[in-house]
Design a protein around this motif. Structure first.
Motif, PDB file in Angstrom:
ATOM      1  N   SER A 146       0.848  -1.191   0.000  1.00 12.33           N
ATOM      2  CA  SER A 146       0.000   0.000   0.000  1.00 12.33           C
ATOM      3  C   SER A 146       0.885   1.243   0.000  1.00 12.33           C
ATOM      4  O   SER A 146       1.679   1.452   0.920  1.00 12.33           O
ATOM      5  N   TYR A 147       0.708   2.078  -1.022  1.00 10.66           N
ATOM      6  CA  TYR A 147       1.560   3.263  -1.114  1.00 10.66           C
ATOM      7  C   TYR A 147       1.318   4.228   0.046  1.00 10.66           C
ATOM      8  O   TYR A 147       2.265   4.787   0.606  1.00 10.66           O
ATOM      9  N   TYR A 148       0.060   4.429   0.417  1.00 12.54           N
ATOM     10  CA  TYR A 148      -0.206   5.407   1.464  1.00 12.54           C
ATOM     11  C   TYR A 148       0.385   4.948   2.801  1.00 12.54           C
ATOM     12  O   TYR A 148       0.824   5.773   3.617  1.00 12.54           O
ATOM     13  N   LYS A 149       0.426   3.631   3.028  1.00 16.73           N
ATOM     14  CA  LYS A 149       1.048   3.129   4.259  1.00 16.73           C
ATOM     15  C   LYS A 149       2.560   3.321   4.220  1.00 16.73           C
ATOM     16  O   LYS A 149       3.178   3.642   5.239  1.00 16.73           O
ATOM     17  N   PHE A 150       3.150   3.110   3.038  1.00 19.27           N
ATOM     18  CA  PHE A 150       4.590   3.330   2.910  1.00 19.27           C
ATOM     19  C   PHE A 150       4.921   4.805   3.096  1.00 19.27           C
ATOM     20  O   PHE A 150       5.891   5.155   3.786  1.00 19.27           O
ATOM     21  N   LEU A 151       4.102   5.676   2.505  1.00 21.34           N
ATOM     22  CA  LEU A 151       4.315   7.116   2.656  1.00 21.34           C
ATOM     23  C   LEU A 151       4.157   7.526   4.124  1.00 21.34           C
ATOM     24  O   LEU A 151       4.889   8.397   4.609  1.00 21.34           O
ATOM     25  N   LEU A 152       3.241   6.873   4.824  1.00 21.75           N
ATOM     26  CA  LEU A 152       3.077   7.154   6.256  1.00 21.75           C
ATOM     27  C   LEU A 152       4.352   6.815   7.010  1.00 21.75           C
ATOM     28  O   LEU A 152       4.807   7.587   7.868  1.00 21.75           O
ATOM     29  N   TYR A 153       4.953   5.658   6.695  1.00 15.63           N
ATOM     30  CA  TYR A 153       6.213   5.271   7.347  1.00 15.63           C
ATOM     31  C   TYR A 153       7.297   6.318   7.125  1.00 15.63           C
ATOM     32  O   TYR A 153       8.009   6.705   8.053  1.00 15.63           O
ATOM     33  N   ILE A 154       7.417   6.812   5.886  1.00 18.42           N
ATOM     34  CA  ILE A 154       8.463   7.783   5.552  1.00 18.42           C
ATOM     35  C   ILE A 154       8.185   9.136   6.186  1.00 18.42           C
ATOM     36  O   ILE A 154       9.085   9.791   6.709  1.00 18.42           O
ATOM     37  N   SER A 155       6.930   9.565   6.157  1.00 15.49           N
ATOM     38  CA  SER A 155       6.612  10.959   6.486  1.00 15.49           C
ATOM     39  C   SER A 155       6.090  11.176   7.906  1.00 15.49           C
ATOM     40  O   SER A 155       5.852  12.326   8.280  1.00 15.49           O
ATOM     41  N   LEU A 156       5.898  10.128   8.684  1.00 15.59           N
ATOM     42  CA  LEU A 156       5.320  10.276  10.024  1.00 15.59           C
ATOM     43  C   LEU A 156       6.080  11.347  10.804  1.00 15.59           C
ATOM     44  O   LEU A 156       7.274  11.206  11.065  1.00 15.59           O
ATOM     45  N   TYR A 157       5.407  12.414  11.176  1.00 15.58           N
ATOM     46  CA  TYR A 157       6.117  13.612  11.624  1.00 15.58           C
ATOM     47  C   TYR A 157       6.901  13.501  12.927  1.00 15.58           C
ATOM     48  O   TYR A 157       7.880  14.252  13.105  1.00 15.58           O
ATOM     49  N   PRO A 158       6.566  12.599  13.865  1.00 18.21           N
ATOM     50  CA  PRO A 158       7.414  12.531  15.060  1.00 18.21           C
ATOM     51  C   PRO A 158       8.884  12.256  14.756  1.00 18.21           C
ATOM     52  O   PRO A 158       9.768  12.762  15.439  1.00 18.21           O
ATOM     53  N   GLN A 159       9.174  11.468  13.704  1.00 20.10           N
ATOM     54  CA  GLN A 159      10.562  11.109  13.420  1.00 20.10           C
ATOM     55  C   GLN A 159      11.053  11.588  12.063  1.00 20.10           C
ATOM     56  O   GLN A 159      12.152  11.231  11.636  1.00 20.10           O
ATOM     57  N   LEU A 160      10.298  12.441  11.405  1.00 16.74           N
ATOM     58  CA  LEU A 160      10.606  12.780  10.014  1.00 16.74           C
ATOM     59  C   LEU A 160      11.826  13.672   9.856  1.00 16.74           C
ATOM     60  O   LEU A 160      12.712  13.397   9.046  1.00 16.74           O
ATOM     61  N   VAL A 161      11.923  14.760  10.623  1.00 16.87           N
ATOM     62  CA  VAL A 161      12.926  15.779  10.304  1.00 16.87           C
ATOM     63  C   VAL A 161      14.219  15.678  11.105  1.00 16.87           C
ATOM     64  O   VAL A 161      15.231  16.244  10.720  1.00 16.87           O
ATOM     65  N   ALA A 162      14.216  14.986  12.239  1.00 17.89           N
ATOM     66  CA  ALA A 162      15.457  14.881  13.030  1.00 17.89           C
ATOM     67  C   ALA A 162      15.559  13.563  13.779  1.00 17.89           C
ATOM     68  O   ALA A 162      16.172  13.494  14.835  1.00 17.89           O
ATOM     69  N   PRO A 164      14.499   9.847  15.690  1.00 16.51           N
ATOM     70  CA  PRO A 164      15.532   8.852  15.395  1.00 16.51           C
ATOM     71  C   PRO A 164      15.308   8.159  14.047  1.00 16.51           C
ATOM     72  O   PRO A 164      14.216   8.249  13.476  1.00 16.51           O
ATOM     73  N   ILE A 165      16.371   7.503  13.557  1.00 16.84           N
ATOM     74  CA  ILE A 165      16.269   6.765  12.302  1.00 16.84           C
ATOM     75  C   ILE A 165      15.480   5.489  12.589  1.00 16.84           C
ATOM     76  O   ILE A 165      15.957   4.591  13.280  1.00 16.84           O
ATOM     77  N   VAL A 166      14.265   5.441  12.067  1.00 16.61           N
ATOM     78  CA  VAL A 166      13.346   4.336  12.358  1.00 16.61           C
ATOM     79  C   VAL A 166      13.325   3.363  11.188  1.00 16.61           C
ATOM     80  O   VAL A 166      13.041   3.749  10.049  1.00 16.61           O
ATOM     81  N   ARG A 167      13.629   2.123  11.451  1.00 19.08           N
ATOM     82  CA  ARG A 167      13.590   1.106  10.398  1.00 19.08           C
ATOM     83  C   ARG A 167      12.158   0.604  10.219  1.00 19.08           C
ATOM     84  O   ARG A 167      11.386   0.532  11.172  1.00 19.08           O
ATOM     85  N   TYR A 168      11.860   0.216   8.999  1.00 21.22           N
ATOM     86  CA  TYR A 168      10.508  -0.255   8.694  1.00 21.22           C
ATOM     87  C   TYR A 168      10.137  -1.458   9.557  1.00 21.22           C
ATOM     88  O   TYR A 168       8.991  -1.589   9.983  1.00 21.22           O
TER      89      TYR A 168
END
Length: 466
Positions: A146-162, A164-168
């Motif tokens: 699901s693309y929207y779920k993948f985009l959620l993983y990438i863009s989830l704002y708690p960890q997006l800009v700084a 921690p590096i969160v693995r899938y």
């Protein structure tokens, strides 16, 4: 937008929480988080949302093609394509100016240096997607269909800009199923407020002293002033980044995501090796699992592998020679620790090994701070009395006296004393006392932080520039 911002704390986050908990099914909750995450990211510079979407689309399809062609040359080809595209994107936006500057310097040219703005969070989300495609290739995770779920993983704002590096693999199950229990929400709120206090009440205050002393005319700086400045930067770095990580982990917990710890009291370490197991854990584990071990780890070409990792660690932090020197500095220290120093550190008194570590770290932060290496050397000479600068002056004495209690509290905050006190209270079955104390302290932190945010414009996040 940043977490330590009254707009985020009193409008964006409450509105997000209200809608999130009003909707019932997981799909609606995911869409709510996705929409708010894209708004959060695009708040300051909307144009960079295009790059984020491009990165997510490329890696979404790369994951699908890698899995579809599993155990074939095509699978490896798609992995290589995705890594090259991700690294080229990072190279273009983060390092182009640095490369042109050095070409001009090396060949005495005058090529116009491109003015390419730096997209917020690119260093972090690039590593997110690289870890994803590699893990799909290795069979550690299934490709997200699901693309929207993948985009959620990438863009989830708690960890997006700084970070921690969160693995899938850490959030794969939670994207489809997670619970936001009262206990998790309560723990998340507590963690967020603690992080806010670290950032606003300690890191920001330390940052002002850093600017006062480390940005001053080095010829007028005293030895004690130089030490005060670098100690404040040492405090600022820890509380700024660990504070952000606390807020990110707290927000994740509120929404049902369990992010791994990113800091574990690094300043209590007794060696540089231990320090880097405790500092920015998600970055260290990324380089270990995706660079060091694949290159051969300790078994094959250990020295080469070690220096490649630390060269990359320095480069990742910024497009400047001081970051490269800083990375190699720690690479050399850790190499000698592995070969000899660790054996000595294990035999000598702990206080001596701890002083050794703090000295190594302080020198490292000095290199890290000054983009001009000449200034780093000048500053270090002043610190260690190798210049003609005076020892101390009246201004520095007054600054220390006026801030001594705050400095002591900040230094205490770098140690696990507070968790120790919490454990002792719980051991004596006084949980109600701990609950009351936590509520009182949280309210005080929130009020004081709000007051400082309203009355002060100084509120940078250091790791946003990485």
């Amino acid at each position: 937008m940043v977490f330590s911002n009254t707009l985020f704390i009193y409008l964006f986050l409450p509105l997000n929480l209200l809608i999130y908990f009003l909707v019932k099914d997981i799909k609606a909750k995911n869409i709510t988080l996705l929409v708010f995450s894209l708004i959060f990211y695009s708040w300051g510079e909307p144009k960079w949302i295009i790059l984020l979407l491009f990165t997510s689309i490329i890696n979404y399809y790369a994951g699908i093609f890698i899995e579809k062609n599993k155990d074939t040359k095509e699978s490896k080809k798609w992995l290589i394509y995705s890594i090259i595209i991700n690294l080229c994107s990072l190279l273009i936006f983060k390092y182009t100016a640095f490369i042109f500057e050095n070409i001009n310097e090396l060949f005495n040219l005058a090529i116009k240096i491109p003015d390419i703005p730096f997209p917020l969070g690119i260093s972090f989300y690039t590593f997110h997607v690289i870890s994803y495609t590699v893990d799909v290739y290795k069979g550690h995770v299934k490709a997200q269909k699901s693309y929207y779920k993948f985009l959620l993983y990438i863009s989830l704002y708690p960890q997006l800009v700084a970070g921690p590096i969160v693995r899938y693999s850490q959030v794969e199950d939670e994207i489809d199923y997670r619970e936001s229990s009262i206990d998790n929400i309560n723990d998340g709120i507590n963690r967020f407020i603690v992080g806010l206090g670290k950032k606003v009440l300690i890191a920001n205050v330390a940052g002002k002293l850093v600017e006062q002393y480390m940005n001053s005319n080095l010829y007028d700086l005293t030895v004690v002033g130089a030490w005060l400045g670098i100690v404040m930067f040492t405090i600022q770095m820890y509380f700024d980044f660990s504070g952000y990580s606390d807020m990110a982990i707290g927000l994740g917990k509120i929404f049902g995501f369990k992010y791994l710890e990113n800091f574990n009291y690094p300043y209590i370490s007794k060696s540089a090796t231990e320090f880097w197991r405790r500092w920015h854990i998600s970055l260290g584990s990324f380089f270990r699992d995706y660079v060091y071990i694949p290159l051969g780890g300790n078994k094959k070409n250990m020295v080469t592998n070690l220096f490649i990792v630390w060269l990359l660690t320095g480069i990742w932090h910024g497009a400047s020679w001081n970051f490269i020197v800083w990375g190699l500095y720690f690479g050399i220290i850790i190499y000698f620790e592995k070969k000899l120093i660790l054996k000595i550190l294990n035999r000598i008194p702990k206080i001596v090994s701890h002083i050794y570590l703090l000295t190594v770290v302080v020198i490292g932060w000095t290199i890290f701070y000054f983009t001009n290496l000449t200034d780093s050397i000048k500053y270090l000479k002043i610190m260690f009395g190798l210049s003609n600068n005076s020892i101390i002056n009246t201004e520095t004495k007054l600054e220390i006296v006026n801030n001594i209690f705050w400095i002591i509290l900040a230094l205490i905050g770098t140690t696990p004393i507070i968790p120790y006190i919490k454990r002792k209270i719980l051991e004596k079955d006084r949980e109600y006392i701990l609950t009351i104390l936590v509520v009182i302290i949280n309210v005080m932190i929130l009020i004081l932080s709000t007051a400082m945010l309203i009355g002060d414009s100084y509120n940078p996040f250091l790791y946003f520039r990485f």
